[in-house]
Design a protein around this motif. Structure first.
Motif, PDB file in Angstrom:
ATOM      1  N   GLU A   1       0.829  -1.209   0.000  1.00  0.00           N
ATOM      2  CA  GLU A   1       0.000   0.000   0.000  1.00  0.00           C
ATOM      3  C   GLU A   1       0.865   1.261   0.000  1.00  0.00           C
ATOM      4  OE1 GLU A   1      -2.612  -0.583   3.300  1.00  0.00           O
ATOM      5  OE2 GLU A   1      -4.048  -1.745   2.126  1.00  0.00           O
ATOM      6  N   ILE A   2       2.114   1.124   0.461  1.00  0.00           N
ATOM      7  CA  ILE A   2       3.069   2.231   0.373  1.00  0.00           C
ATOM      8  C   ILE A   2       3.671   2.296  -1.021  1.00  0.00           C
ATOM      9  CG2 ILE A   2       5.318   3.056   1.199  1.00  0.00           C
ATOM     10  CD1 ILE A   2       4.548   1.814   3.931  1.00  0.00           C
ATOM     11  N   ASP A   3       4.033   1.141  -1.562  1.00  0.00           N
ATOM     12  CA  ASP A   3       4.669   1.074  -2.889  1.00  0.00           C
ATOM     13  C   ASP A   3       4.204  -0.189  -3.600  1.00  0.00           C
ATOM     14  OD1 ASP A   3       6.223   0.946  -5.135  1.00  0.00           O
ATOM     15  OD2 ASP A   3       8.108   1.417  -4.126  1.00  0.00           O
ATOM     16  N   PRO A   4       3.207  -0.082  -4.482  1.00  0.00           N
ATOM     17  CA  PRO A   4       2.682  -1.280  -5.157  1.00  0.00           C
ATOM     18  C   PRO A   4       3.653  -1.905  -6.146  1.00  0.00           C
ATOM     19  CG  PRO A   4       1.692   0.709  -6.056  1.00  0.00           C
ATOM     20  CD  PRO A   4       2.491   1.143  -4.878  1.00  0.00           C
ATOM     21  N   TYR A   5       4.780  -1.219  -6.412  1.00  0.00           N
ATOM     22  CA  TYR A   5       5.758  -1.744  -7.369  1.00  0.00           C
ATOM     23  C   TYR A   5       6.848  -2.584  -6.706  1.00  0.00           C
ATOM     24  CZ  TYR A   5       3.689   1.694 -10.562  1.00  0.00           C
ATOM     25  OH  TYR A   5       2.818   2.419 -11.350  1.00  0.00           O
ATOM     26  N   LEU A   6       6.769  -2.801  -5.399  1.00  0.00           N
ATOM     27  CA  LEU A   6       7.777  -3.601  -4.721  1.00  0.00           C
ATOM     28  C   LEU A   6       7.738  -5.051  -5.193  1.00  0.00           C
ATOM     29  CD1 LEU A   6       7.445  -2.303  -1.036  1.00  0.00           C
ATOM     30  CD2 LEU A   6       9.284  -1.791  -2.660  1.00  0.00           C
ATOM     31  N   ASP A   7       8.859  -5.732  -4.991  1.00  0.00           N
ATOM     32  CA  ASP A   7       8.964  -7.161  -5.279  1.00  0.00           C
ATOM     33  C   ASP A   7       9.101  -7.870  -3.936  1.00  0.00           C
ATOM     34  OD1 ASP A   7       9.628  -9.722  -5.992  1.00  0.00           O
ATOM     35  OD2 ASP A   7      11.256  -9.178  -7.355  1.00  0.00           O
ATOM     36  N   ILE A   8       8.021  -8.502  -3.477  1.00  0.00           N
ATOM     37  CA  ILE A   8       7.980  -9.112  -2.152  1.00  0.00           C
ATOM     38  C   ILE A   8       7.660 -10.596  -2.293  1.00  0.00           C
ATOM     39  CG2 ILE A   8       6.903  -9.090   0.130  1.00  0.00           C
ATOM     40  CD1 ILE A   8       6.170  -6.175  -0.323  1.00  0.00           C
ATOM     41  N   ALA A   9       8.413 -11.413  -1.589  1.00  0.00           N
ATOM     42  CA  ALA A   9       8.135 -12.845  -1.514  1.00  0.00           C
ATOM     43  C   ALA A   9       7.945 -13.227  -0.052  1.00  0.00           C
ATOM     44  CB  ALA A   9       9.278 -13.647  -2.131  1.00  0.00           C
ATOM     45  N   LEU A  10       7.015 -14.169   0.203  1.00  0.00           N
ATOM     46  CA  LEU A  10       6.672 -14.547   1.571  1.00  0.00           C
ATOM     47  C   LEU A  10       7.088 -15.978   1.877  1.00  0.00           C
ATOM     48  CD1 LEU A  10       3.079 -13.043   2.014  1.00  0.00           C
ATOM     49  CD2 LEU A  10       5.306 -11.917   2.209  1.00  0.00           C
ATOM     50  N   TRP A  11       7.546 -16.161   3.114  1.00  0.00           N
ATOM     51  CA  TRP A  11       7.760 -17.483   3.690  1.00  0.00           C
ATOM     52  C   TRP A  11       6.797 -17.595   4.881  1.00  0.00           C
ATOM     53  CZ3 TRP A  11      11.058 -15.910   0.204  1.00  0.00           C
ATOM     54  CH2 TRP A  11      11.896 -16.807  -0.445  1.00  0.00           C
ATOM     55  N   PRO A  12       5.518 -17.876   4.610  1.00  0.00           N
ATOM     56  CA  PRO A  12       4.503 -17.821   5.677  1.00  0.00           C
ATOM     57  C   PRO A  12       4.624 -18.934   6.714  1.00  0.00           C
ATOM     58  CG  PRO A  12       3.546 -18.646   3.650  1.00  0.00           C
ATOM     59  CD  PRO A  12       4.934 -18.216   3.312  1.00  0.00           C
ATOM     60  N   HIS A  13       5.426 -19.941   6.449  1.00  0.00           N
ATOM     61  CA  HIS A  13       5.610 -21.015   7.429  1.00  0.00           C
ATOM     62  C   HIS A  13       6.945 -20.879   8.158  1.00  0.00           C
ATOM     63  CE1 HIS A  13       2.021 -22.746   5.747  1.00  0.00           C
ATOM     64  NE2 HIS A  13       2.581 -22.799   4.543  1.00  0.00           N
ATOM     65  N   GLY A  14       7.594 -19.728   7.974  1.00  0.00           N
ATOM     66  CA  GLY A  14       8.843 -19.462   8.657  1.00  0.00           C
ATOM     67  C   GLY A  14      10.020 -20.147   8.003  1.00  0.00           C
ATOM     68  N   LEU A  15      11.169 -19.999   8.629  1.00  0.00           N
ATOM     69  CA  LEU A  15      12.386 -20.613   8.110  1.00  0.00           C
ATOM     70  C   LEU A  15      12.639 -21.955   8.788  1.00  0.00           C
ATOM     71  CD1 LEU A  15      15.027 -17.754   7.701  1.00  0.00           C
ATOM     72  CD2 LEU A  15      13.361 -18.628   6.064  1.00  0.00           C
ATOM     73  N   THR A  16      13.200 -22.851   8.002  1.00  0.00           N
ATOM     74  CA  THR A  16      13.587 -24.173   8.486  1.00  0.00           C
ATOM     75  C   THR A  16      14.987 -24.471   7.971  1.00  0.00           C
ATOM     76  OG1 THR A  16      12.720 -25.328   6.544  1.00  0.00           O
ATOM     77  CG2 THR A  16      11.179 -24.915   8.369  1.00  0.00           C
ATOM     78  N   GLU A  17      15.525 -25.580   8.437  1.00  0.00           N
ATOM     79  CA  GLU A  17      16.828 -25.989   7.927  1.00  0.00           C
ATOM     80  C   GLU A  17      16.780 -26.225   6.424  1.00  0.00           C
ATOM     81  OE1 GLU A  17      19.183 -28.700  10.808  1.00  0.00           O
ATOM     82  OE2 GLU A  17      17.062 -29.036  11.307  1.00  0.00           O
ATOM     83  N   GLU A  18      15.588 -26.636   5.924  1.00  0.00           N
ATOM     84  CA  GLU A  18      15.458 -26.988   4.520  1.00  0.00           C
ATOM     85  C   GLU A  18      15.343 -25.770   3.607  1.00  0.00           C
ATOM     86  OE1 GLU A  18      13.606 -28.354   6.994  1.00  0.00           O
ATOM     87  OE2 GLU A  18      14.846 -30.166   7.078  1.00  0.00           O
ATOM     88  N   ASN A  19      14.721 -24.687   4.076  1.00  0.00           N
ATOM     89  CA  ASN A  19      14.457 -23.571   3.155  1.00  0.00           C
ATOM     90  C   ASN A  19      15.302 -22.323   3.401  1.00  0.00           C
ATOM     91  OD1 ASN A  19      13.350 -22.224   5.352  1.00  0.00           O
ATOM     92  ND2 ASN A  19      11.222 -22.503   4.723  1.00  0.00           N
ATOM     93  N   VAL A  20      16.178 -22.356   4.410  1.00  0.00           N
ATOM     94  CA  VAL A  20      16.899 -21.141   4.768  1.00  0.00           C
ATOM     95  C   VAL A  20      17.815 -20.663   3.646  1.00  0.00           C
ATOM     96  CG1 VAL A  20      18.789 -22.358   5.929  1.00  0.00           C
ATOM     97  CG2 VAL A  20      18.253 -20.011   6.581  1.00  0.00           C
ATOM     98  N   ASP A  21      18.461 -21.601   2.931  1.00  0.00           N
ATOM     99  CA  ASP A  21      19.350 -21.167   1.851  1.00  0.00           C
ATOM    100  C   ASP A  21      18.569 -20.570   0.689  1.00  0.00           C
ATOM    101  OD1 ASP A  21      22.138 -21.734   2.630  1.00  0.00           O
ATOM    102  OD2 ASP A  21      21.400 -23.781   2.858  1.00  0.00           O
ATOM    103  N   GLU A  22      17.388 -21.118   0.422  1.00  0.00           N
ATOM    104  CA  GLU A  22      16.553 -20.530  -0.623  1.00  0.00           C
ATOM    105  C   GLU A  22      16.161 -19.101  -0.238  1.00  0.00           C
ATOM    106  OE1 GLU A  22      14.243 -19.987  -4.041  1.00  0.00           O
ATOM    107  OE2 GLU A  22      15.786 -21.471  -3.561  1.00  0.00           O
ATOM    108  N   PHE A  23      15.876 -18.892   1.038  1.00  0.00           N
ATOM    109  CA  PHE A  23      15.518 -17.558   1.522  1.00  0.00           C
ATOM    110  C   PHE A  23      16.694 -16.587   1.367  1.00  0.00           C
ATOM    111  CE2 PHE A  23      15.352 -14.375   4.904  1.00  0.00           C
ATOM    112  CZ  PHE A  23      14.064 -13.879   4.788  1.00  0.00           C
ATOM    113  N   LEU A  24      17.891 -17.038   1.736  1.00  0.00           N
ATOM    114  CA  LEU A  24      19.046 -16.148   1.726  1.00  0.00           C
ATOM    115  C   LEU A  24      19.586 -15.888   0.325  1.00  0.00           C
ATOM    116  CD1 LEU A  24      21.032 -17.564   4.781  1.00  0.00           C
ATOM    117  CD2 LEU A  24      19.739 -15.433   4.703  1.00  0.00           C
ATOM    118  N   VAL A  25      19.531 -16.886  -0.537  1.00  0.00           N
ATOM    119  CA  VAL A  25      20.150 -16.766  -1.852  1.00  0.00           C
ATOM    120  C   VAL A  25      19.108 -16.735  -2.956  1.00  0.00           C
ATOM    121  CG1 VAL A  25      21.828 -17.756  -3.433  1.00  0.00           C
ATOM    122  CG2 VAL A  25      22.220 -17.903  -0.972  1.00  0.00           C
TER     123      VAL A  25
END
Length: 759
Positions: free
Chosen positions: A197-221
């Motif tokens: 609502e502040i900037d509709p042109y942003l590029d945002i991705a969500l991890w709604p189930h939080g970080l785990t050992e399995e997905n942390v590298d995908e989140f960081l890289v």
């Protein structure tokens, strides 16, 4: 259907991720018009907001802030900007499905330009472009959520990855800015909605189930590494594990702890081998804490806090976890403070303006403490100039019957010499009297300024002082002989003034009566043309010593000359050495005025806003940034205003460029100035730019290539109004006009400070 059933049928599916991404419609893209029409027909749109015309006008007005465009001018510029496109087709239509609002906004680049306009110049346009290319990951959406929104507001980052498994509960609302209808909504969704609502042109991705050992590298890289990780999660295992992986990928980590404004910065990008959390958990890995209970984690948390001083209620709160409270306590004030701190540090890291690491505190209880008051100036009128001290005009009297000059005569003659002008009222004189012979030296205890090239301005002041002394001697019934540079071995000896008994009776020179009345008058009056008799008298005053006076009187020409000299003033203000010399010459308090040299604030005749600006500009640290962004246009305004209200701008020149030429020019300048005073004409030197041209053209150092380029361009513009002759000393540029008496005048040091008698 019962009321309860109707309500239940409208409930959202608690297991589904509610909508959080806006839908964008750019009508310049094929098919977008049909998609927008389908949206409208679907009934999903409840409210339409279309302020695009106002947005576009604000953008165009912001781009030309100095113009103060009228509504008609803005309308014309808007029409030209749109070209063949209609306002309806321009920009982007944005649909926010969670609020069912359809909003019309500017195209992406213009949207950001306008939205960040009020960041200038705390964040420059170039810096904003750099920040728009950065990616930021945020884990934990309490402090992290407030941080994400603040980053979006400030334009720090464009790509965001948000991770948190938690949903909003009512107890979270003590620190998260949310509405009750958001209870049960994932925190990542709440943050993403507010950011979009502040900037509709942003590029945002969500991890709604939080970080785990399995997905942390995908989140960081992922498709590209993030540039900064903001870590704000409560889970000790994830706190350590995400750091381990950030360290492996050399990603810097920033964390606020909501405890005494504690900020941790770990620059794994600069120091890949740096231990996690500054080594506070030495030998402890994420796996070591993975299965600990909340209470078992407390020693590790305290070790991470690693301080002797805790906020008074932290330890009792930790003791009460799982007894009378469920979790770590946090307050909205701490979340808001943390968001600001993290945004500030993240921005500086991304711009490579901060390379520090370690732990920092912004403890409001300490900073805003009863014993930490900041001393303030005593109460008084807003920047009202202090009452000026008076200048006592020295008295002249005829010598005794013998006609021989006495020591008291010498003292009086020198006192009149001290009434001469000098750049910045430095009074660069030292007088040594032996009998009736007065030697005038350069006061070498006062080093020359950058404007005083080869001490030309100093020699000018000596010439003016010697002329005053000649007038004063003759008015006292004495003869006077002046020898310039009498000893080639001593260049600091500028002249010798010999007082002699008068060979015959003569009337006092008329200009002598105006020595004490001559003053720099910076007051502005309405434009008033000079009478022909005034111009003739001024030219006659300049005719001696082979000097030449040129006057420009045309109002349009004066306005252009004001612009030229104003830019020169800006160059001076943005040069560190000249800025320091100017500020040192100003007298900021009545106590400083008692020094009896320099220029008091009252003499500047500035309006309150400019006077406040002068105070703010006193410290070079406040000016350095203006120089970096090529700003400072406001420093041009005083000269522009002065020339518009002037009757004429004068240029006084004399052949030659050596010390003798400047000495003779000083005599002539004083004669012209006293003549103007006798005619009731206000006189103000405008010499800064002229002195800088002298330095540029005669090989002086102290100016950089850009300053020289700017000054050379100004010189060419100036030469359209005045004839510039090679090998000629340009003694003074000055303005003439009609104005009331000045508010104050420069003070002079006492004669006994400046005059030494020798046997």
């Amino acid at each position: 259907m019962t009321l309860e059933r109707r309500v239940l049928d409208l409930l959202e599916d608690p297991s589904a991720i509610p909508p959080w991404r806006p839908e964008l419609f750019d009508l310049a893209v094929d098919g977008a018009d049909r998609a927008l029409e389908a949206l409208l027909e679907s009934g999903r749109v409840a409210v339409v907001s279309n302020t695009l015309g106002a947005q576009l006008e604000e953008l165009l007005a912001t781009r030309d802030a100095a113009a103060k465009l009228s509504p008609a001018e803005l309308a014309a510029r808007t029409k030209a900007h749109l070209g063949p496109r209609s306002l309806f087709e321009y920009g982007t239509w944005v649909f926010f499905p969670w609020s069912r609002r359809l909003v019309h906004v500017l195209p992406e680049l213009e949207y950001r330009e306008l939205r960040h306009a009020r960041n200038q110049y705390k964040i420059t346009s170039d810096e904003q472009e750099i920040l728009a290319r950065k990616a930021i990951g945020i884990v934990g959406l309490s402090v992290g959520g407030a941080t994400a929104v603040t980053l979006a507001q400030e334009g720090v980052g464009r790509v965001f990855r948000l991770a948190d498994f938690d949903h909003l509960s009512m107890s979270n609302m003590n620190r998260l800015r949310c509405s009750v209808h958001s209870i049960g909504v994932p925190k990542v969704v709440i943050a993403a909605r507010e950011m979009f609502e502040i900037d509709p042109y942003l590029d945002i991705a969500l991890w709604p189930h939080g970080l785990t050992e399995e997905n942390v590298d995908e989140f960081l890289v992922g498709s590209r590494p993030i540039d900064v990780l903001v870590e704000e999660c409560d889970d000790l295992f994830i706190k350590l594990h995400v750091r381990e992986r950030a360290k492996a990928h050399q990603i810097p980590v920033v964390m606020d702890t909501n405890e005494r404004g504690m900020l941790d910065v770990e620059r794994f990008d600069l120091e890949p081998d740096r231990p996690l959390l500054h080594g506070l958990l030495h030998g402890v890995s994420a796996r070591d804490v993975k299965h600990l209970t909340m209470r078992e984690k407390v020693p590790y948390v305290l070790r991470i806090l690693a301080q002797d001083k805790f906020s008074p209620r932290l330890i009792p709160s930790l003791v009460e976890i799982n007894e009378t409270i469920k979790s770590w306590p946090q307050l909205a004030e701490g979340v808001t403070l943390g968001a600001g701190i993290i945004t500030n540090v993240t921005r500086r890291i991304l711009l490579d303006q901060f390379r520090g690491q370690g732990r920092y505190f912004v403890d409001l209880d300490d900073i805003v403490g009863e014993g930490n008051l900041v001393p303030l100036a005593p109460p008084g009128p807003i920047d009202a100039p202090f009452s000026p001290l008076t200048v006592e005009e020295p008295e002249l009297r005829l010598p005794d019957a013998r006609g021989e000059p006495t020591a008291e005569d010498v003292r009086r003659i020198v006192a009149h010499g001290l009434m001469a002008p000098s750049g910045g009222n430095t009074q660069p004189w030292r007088f040594v009297a032996r009998g009736p012979v007065i030697r005038c030296y350069v006061d070498t205890s006062r080093p020359p300024t950058l404007l005083d090239f080869e001490r030309g301005a100093t020699h000018l002041s000596h010439g003016a002082a010697a002329f005053n002394m000649e007038l004063a001697a003759r008015a006292a019934g004495l003869d006077c002989h002046v020898a310039t540079f009498p000893d080639p071995r001593d260049p600091d000896l500028v002249c010798e003034v010999s007082l002699l008994p008068a060979s015959r009776r003569h009337d006092p020179p008329p200009l002598a009566a105006f020595i004490g009345r001559r003053v720099t008058n910076r007051k502005l009056g309405p434009y008033s043309p000079l009478e022909a008799t005034v111009i003739e008298a001024l030219h006659a005053a300049a005719a001696d010593d082979e000097a030449r006076l040129q006057l420009v009187t045309d109002p349009d020409a004066l306005a252009e000359l004001g612009r030229i000299l104003g830019i020169g003033d800006r160059v001076r203000m943005l040069n560190q050495r000249m800025h320091g010399e100017m500020m040192d010459a100003l007298r900021w308090t009545p106590a400083e005025e008692e020094i009896r040299d320099g220029i008091g604030l009252a003499q500047l005749e500035l309006p309150l806003d400019d006077l406040a600006g002068m105070r703010a500009a006193r410290q070079w640290s406040n000016i350095r940034f203006l120089r970096a962004i090529h700003g400072g246009g406001a420093f041009e305004n005083p000269s522009r205003r002065a020339l518009v209200s002037s009757s004429a701008l004068g240029l006084l020149t004399i052949p030659g460029v050596g010390p003798g030429s400047y000495f003779r020019g000083g005599r002539t300048l004083q004669r012209v100035w006293l003549t103007a005073t006798s005619l009731g004409i206000a006189f103000q030197p405008m010499a800064v730019t002229g002195y800088l041209w002298t330095r540029v053209e005669r090989g002086g150092e102290g100016l950089d290539a850009e300053e020289i380029h700017t000054l050379s361009g100004l010189r060419r513009r100036f030469a359209q109004f005045f004839e510039i002759v090679p090998d000629t000393a340009e003694i003074m540029i000055f303005r003439l006009g009609r104005a009331g008496p000045p508010t104050a005048r420069s003070l002079r040091r006492q004669v006994d400070e400046m005059l030494q008698f020798e046997e």
